[in-house]
Scaffold this motif. Sequence first.
Motif, PDB file in Angstrom:
ATOM      1  N   ARG A 279     -36.837 -60.568 -18.957  1.00  0.00           N
ATOM      2  CA  ARG A 279     -35.763 -61.565 -19.067  1.00  0.00           C
ATOM      3  C   ARG A 279     -35.239 -61.650 -20.503  1.00  0.00           C
ATOM      4  NH1 ARG A 279     -34.928 -60.807 -14.583  1.00  0.00           N
ATOM      5  NH2 ARG A 279     -35.504 -62.110 -12.839  1.00  0.00           N
ATOM      6  N   ARG A 280     -36.145 -61.599 -21.489  1.00  0.00           N
ATOM      7  CA  ARG A 280     -35.741 -61.672 -22.895  1.00  0.00           C
ATOM      8  C   ARG A 280     -34.886 -60.470 -23.275  1.00  0.00           C
ATOM      9  NH1 ARG A 280     -36.329 -59.584 -27.445  1.00  0.00           N
ATOM     10  NH2 ARG A 280     -37.897 -58.082 -26.814  1.00  0.00           N
ATOM     11  N   VAL A 281     -35.318 -59.274 -22.891  1.00  0.00           N
ATOM     12  CA  VAL A 281     -34.587 -58.053 -23.218  1.00  0.00           C
ATOM     13  C   VAL A 281     -33.226 -58.042 -22.522  1.00  0.00           C
ATOM     14  CG1 VAL A 281     -34.587 -55.540 -22.924  1.00  0.00           C
ATOM     15  CG2 VAL A 281     -36.645 -56.698 -23.754  1.00  0.00           C
ATOM     16  N   THR A 282     -33.184 -58.459 -21.272  1.00  0.00           N
ATOM     17  CA  THR A 282     -31.923 -58.513 -20.533  1.00  0.00           C
ATOM     18  C   THR A 282     -30.938 -59.457 -21.203  1.00  0.00           C
ATOM     19  OG1 THR A 282     -33.049 -57.976 -18.467  1.00  0.00           O
ATOM     20  CG2 THR A 282     -30.884 -59.012 -18.283  1.00  0.00           C
ATOM     21  N   ALA A 283     -31.403 -60.628 -21.626  1.00  0.00           N
ATOM     22  CA  ALA A 283     -30.534 -61.592 -22.304  1.00  0.00           C
ATOM     23  C   ALA A 283     -30.016 -61.017 -23.615  1.00  0.00           C
ATOM     24  CB  ALA A 283     -31.280 -62.904 -22.541  1.00  0.00           C
ATOM     25  N   GLU A 284     -30.879 -60.338 -24.355  1.00  0.00           N
ATOM     26  CA  GLU A 284     -30.464 -59.718 -25.629  1.00  0.00           C
ATOM     27  C   GLU A 284     -29.432 -58.624 -25.388  1.00  0.00           C
ATOM     28  OE1 GLU A 284     -30.060 -58.956 -29.625  1.00  0.00           O
ATOM     29  OE2 GLU A 284     -31.015 -60.664 -28.639  1.00  0.00           O
ATOM     30  N   GLN A 285     -29.627 -57.808 -24.365  1.00  0.00           N
ATOM     31  CA  GLN A 285     -28.660 -56.762 -24.042  1.00  0.00           C
ATOM     32  C   GLN A 285     -27.306 -57.350 -23.671  1.00  0.00           C
ATOM     33  OE1 GLN A 285     -30.864 -54.669 -21.005  1.00  0.00           O
ATOM     34  NE2 GLN A 285     -31.581 -53.129 -22.453  1.00  0.00           N
ATOM     35  N   LYS A 286     -27.307 -58.457 -22.939  1.00  0.00           N
ATOM     36  CA  LYS A 286     -26.043 -59.117 -22.580  1.00  0.00           C
ATOM     37  C   LYS A 286     -25.333 -59.636 -23.827  1.00  0.00           C
ATOM     38  CE  LYS A 286     -27.258 -60.457 -17.887  1.00  0.00           C
ATOM     39  NZ  LYS A 286     -27.523 -61.572 -16.972  1.00  0.00           N
ATOM     40  N   ARG A 287     -26.089 -60.232 -24.765  1.00  0.00           N
ATOM     41  CA  ARG A 287     -25.490 -60.713 -26.016  1.00  0.00           C
ATOM     42  C   ARG A 287     -24.909 -59.564 -26.823  1.00  0.00           C
ATOM     43  NH1 ARG A 287     -29.859 -64.192 -25.814  1.00  0.00           N
ATOM     44  NH2 ARG A 287     -31.168 -62.840 -27.077  1.00  0.00           N
ATOM     45  N   GLU A 288     -25.639 -58.466 -26.911  1.00  0.00           N
ATOM     46  CA  GLU A 288     -25.158 -57.303 -27.664  1.00  0.00           C
ATOM     47  C   GLU A 288     -23.909 -56.704 -27.018  1.00  0.00           C
ATOM     48  OE1 GLU A 288     -28.446 -54.622 -28.068  1.00  0.00           O
ATOM     49  OE2 GLU A 288     -29.519 -55.960 -29.436  1.00  0.00           O
ATOM     50  N   ALA A 289     -23.881 -56.629 -25.699  1.00  0.00           N
ATOM     51  CA  ALA A 289     -22.710 -56.091 -25.002  1.00  0.00           C
ATOM     52  C   ALA A 289     -21.493 -56.986 -25.244  1.00  0.00           C
ATOM     53  CB  ALA A 289     -22.997 -55.966 -23.504  1.00  0.00           C
ATOM     54  N   LYS A 290     -21.696 -58.284 -25.228  1.00  0.00           N
ATOM     55  CA  LYS A 290     -20.596 -59.222 -25.487  1.00  0.00           C
ATOM     56  C   LYS A 290     -20.086 -59.060 -26.917  1.00  0.00           C
ATOM     57  CE  LYS A 290     -19.404 -64.109 -25.357  1.00  0.00           C
ATOM     58  NZ  LYS A 290     -19.894 -65.473 -25.168  1.00  0.00           N
ATOM     59  N   ASP A 291     -21.011 -58.945 -27.875  1.00  0.00           N
ATOM     60  CA  ASP A 291     -20.616 -58.746 -29.270  1.00  0.00           C
ATOM     61  C   ASP A 291     -19.842 -57.443 -29.441  1.00  0.00           C
ATOM     62  OD1 ASP A 291     -21.883 -61.106 -29.906  1.00  0.00           O
ATOM     63  OD2 ASP A 291     -23.617 -60.142 -30.858  1.00  0.00           O
ATOM     64  N   MET A 292     -20.291 -56.376 -28.792  1.00  0.00           N
ATOM     65  CA  MET A 292     -19.619 -55.082 -28.890  1.00  0.00           C
ATOM     66  C   MET A 292     -18.223 -55.147 -28.282  1.00  0.00           C
ATOM     67  SD  MET A 292     -19.753 -52.035 -30.087  1.00  0.00           S
ATOM     68  CE  MET A 292     -21.459 -51.901 -30.516  1.00  0.00           C
ATOM     69  N   ALA A 293     -18.100 -55.817 -27.148  1.00  0.00           N
ATOM     70  CA  ALA A 293     -16.793 -55.959 -26.508  1.00  0.00           C
ATOM     71  C   ALA A 293     -15.828 -56.722 -27.412  1.00  0.00           C
ATOM     72  CB  ALA A 293     -16.934 -56.661 -25.158  1.00  0.00           C
ATOM     73  N   THR A 294     -16.322 -57.754 -28.075  1.00  0.00           N
ATOM     74  CA  THR A 294     -15.484 -58.517 -29.008  1.00  0.00           C
ATOM     75  C   THR A 294     -15.070 -57.656 -30.186  1.00  0.00           C
ATOM     76  OG1 THR A 294     -16.547 -60.591 -28.376  1.00  0.00           O
ATOM     77  CG2 THR A 294     -15.413 -60.562 -30.502  1.00  0.00           C
ATOM     78  N   LEU A 295     -15.996 -56.875 -30.726  1.00  0.00           N
ATOM     79  CA  LEU A 295     -15.690 -55.981 -31.838  1.00  0.00           C
ATOM     80  C   LEU A 295     -14.610 -54.977 -31.449  1.00  0.00           C
ATOM     81  CD1 LEU A 295     -16.330 -54.794 -34.667  1.00  0.00           C
ATOM     82  CD2 LEU A 295     -18.021 -53.366 -33.533  1.00  0.00           C
ATOM     83  N   ILE A 296     -14.755 -54.372 -30.296  1.00  0.00           N
ATOM     84  CA  ILE A 296     -13.770 -53.386 -29.830  1.00  0.00           C
ATOM     85  C   ILE A 296     -12.412 -54.055 -29.622  1.00  0.00           C
ATOM     86  CG2 ILE A 296     -13.124 -51.943 -27.850  1.00  0.00           C
ATOM     87  CD1 ILE A 296     -16.153 -51.262 -27.612  1.00  0.00           C
ATOM     88  N   ARG A 297     -12.419 -55.202 -28.959  1.00  0.00           N
ATOM     89  CA  ARG A 297     -11.169 -55.891 -28.649  1.00  0.00           C
ATOM     90  C   ARG A 297     -10.425 -56.319 -29.914  1.00  0.00           C
ATOM     91  NH1 ARG A 297     -13.238 -59.802 -26.155  1.00  0.00           N
ATOM     92  NH2 ARG A 297     -12.953 -61.409 -27.701  1.00  0.00           N
ATOM     93  N   CYS A 298     -11.148 -56.781 -30.927  1.00  0.00           N
ATOM     94  CA  CYS A 298     -10.524 -57.379 -32.110  1.00  0.00           C
ATOM     95  C   CYS A 298     -10.441 -56.448 -33.320  1.00  0.00           C
ATOM     96  CB  CYS A 298     -11.286 -58.639 -32.495  1.00  0.00           C
ATOM     97  SG  CYS A 298     -11.275 -59.897 -31.210  1.00  0.00           S
ATOM     98  N   ALA A 299     -10.902 -55.229 -33.210  1.00  0.00           N
ATOM     99  CA  ALA A 299     -10.912 -54.309 -34.350  1.00  0.00           C
ATOM    100  C   ALA A 299      -9.502 -54.084 -34.877  1.00  0.00           C
ATOM    101  CB  ALA A 299     -11.533 -52.979 -33.940  1.00  0.00           C
ATOM    102  N   ASN A 300      -9.410 -53.844 -36.184  1.00  0.00           N
ATOM    103  CA  ASN A 300      -8.122 -53.564 -36.822  1.00  0.00           C
ATOM    104  C   ASN A 300      -7.861 -52.059 -36.820  1.00  0.00           C
ATOM    105  OD1 ASN A 300      -5.741 -54.271 -38.067  1.00  0.00           O
ATOM    106  ND2 ASN A 300      -6.604 -54.092 -40.127  1.00  0.00           N
ATOM    107  N   ALA A 301      -8.250 -51.410 -35.758  1.00  0.00           N
ATOM    108  CA  ALA A 301      -8.041 -49.972 -35.578  1.00  0.00           C
ATOM    109  C   ALA A 301      -7.896 -49.714 -34.086  1.00  0.00           C
ATOM    110  CB  ALA A 301      -9.226 -49.176 -36.129  1.00  0.00           C
ATOM    111  N   ILE A 302      -7.171 -48.683 -33.746  1.00  0.00           N
ATOM    112  CA  ILE A 302      -7.045 -48.326 -32.334  1.00  0.00           C
ATOM    113  C   ILE A 302      -8.390 -47.825 -31.824  1.00  0.00           C
ATOM    114  CG2 ILE A 302      -6.022 -46.671 -30.721  1.00  0.00           C
ATOM    115  CD1 ILE A 302      -3.476 -46.796 -32.332  1.00  0.00           C
ATOM    116  N   ILE A 303      -8.823 -48.402 -30.728  1.00  0.00           N
ATOM    117  CA  ILE A 303     -10.037 -47.942 -30.054  1.00  0.00           C
ATOM    118  C   ILE A 303      -9.708 -47.814 -28.575  1.00  0.00           C
ATOM    119  CG2 ILE A 303     -12.432 -48.423 -29.442  1.00  0.00           C
ATOM    120  CD1 ILE A 303     -12.647 -50.087 -32.001  1.00  0.00           C
ATOM    121  N   PHE A 304      -9.936 -46.623 -28.041  1.00  0.00           N
ATOM    122  CA  PHE A 304      -9.762 -46.424 -26.611  1.00  0.00           C
ATOM    123  C   PHE A 304     -10.857 -45.492 -26.134  1.00  0.00           C
ATOM    124  CE2 PHE A 304      -7.239 -43.049 -28.494  1.00  0.00           C
ATOM    125  CZ  PHE A 304      -7.564 -41.939 -27.728  1.00  0.00           C
TER     126      PHE A 304
END
Length: 101
Positions: free
Chosen positions: A44-69
């Motif tokens: 459960r702890r690892v799953t929660a951490e993976q979800k947080r990391e995935a959310k952080d990565m999605a935010t980074l990709i979405r808001c980056a000041n560079a084209i990411i596709f």
Amino acid sequence: NFEIALFGQAGERCEVLMNAMPRCGPDGSVIGVIAVGHDITEIRRVTAEQKREAKDMATLIRCANAIIFSVDIQGRLIEWNNKAAQMTGHAKEDVMGESLA
């Protein structure tokens, strides 16, 4: 199968996946329950951490000041960030699934 939380003497929480079945006597009547518990706290702890990391990565990709596709193995767009939309004028919802080839 069901999950329960157990607490140790120091108050630490332990997540447990329980499997239970009736215990029957010689005549077939239920005389109790047999239960086996599996500690799933770390899962459960690892799953929660993976979800947080995935959310952080999605935010980074979405808001980056560079084209990411990103494209799948057929060359179809599966990711298109805000900067890509801004610089090309093509909204994400309009290009998703389109081929870059």
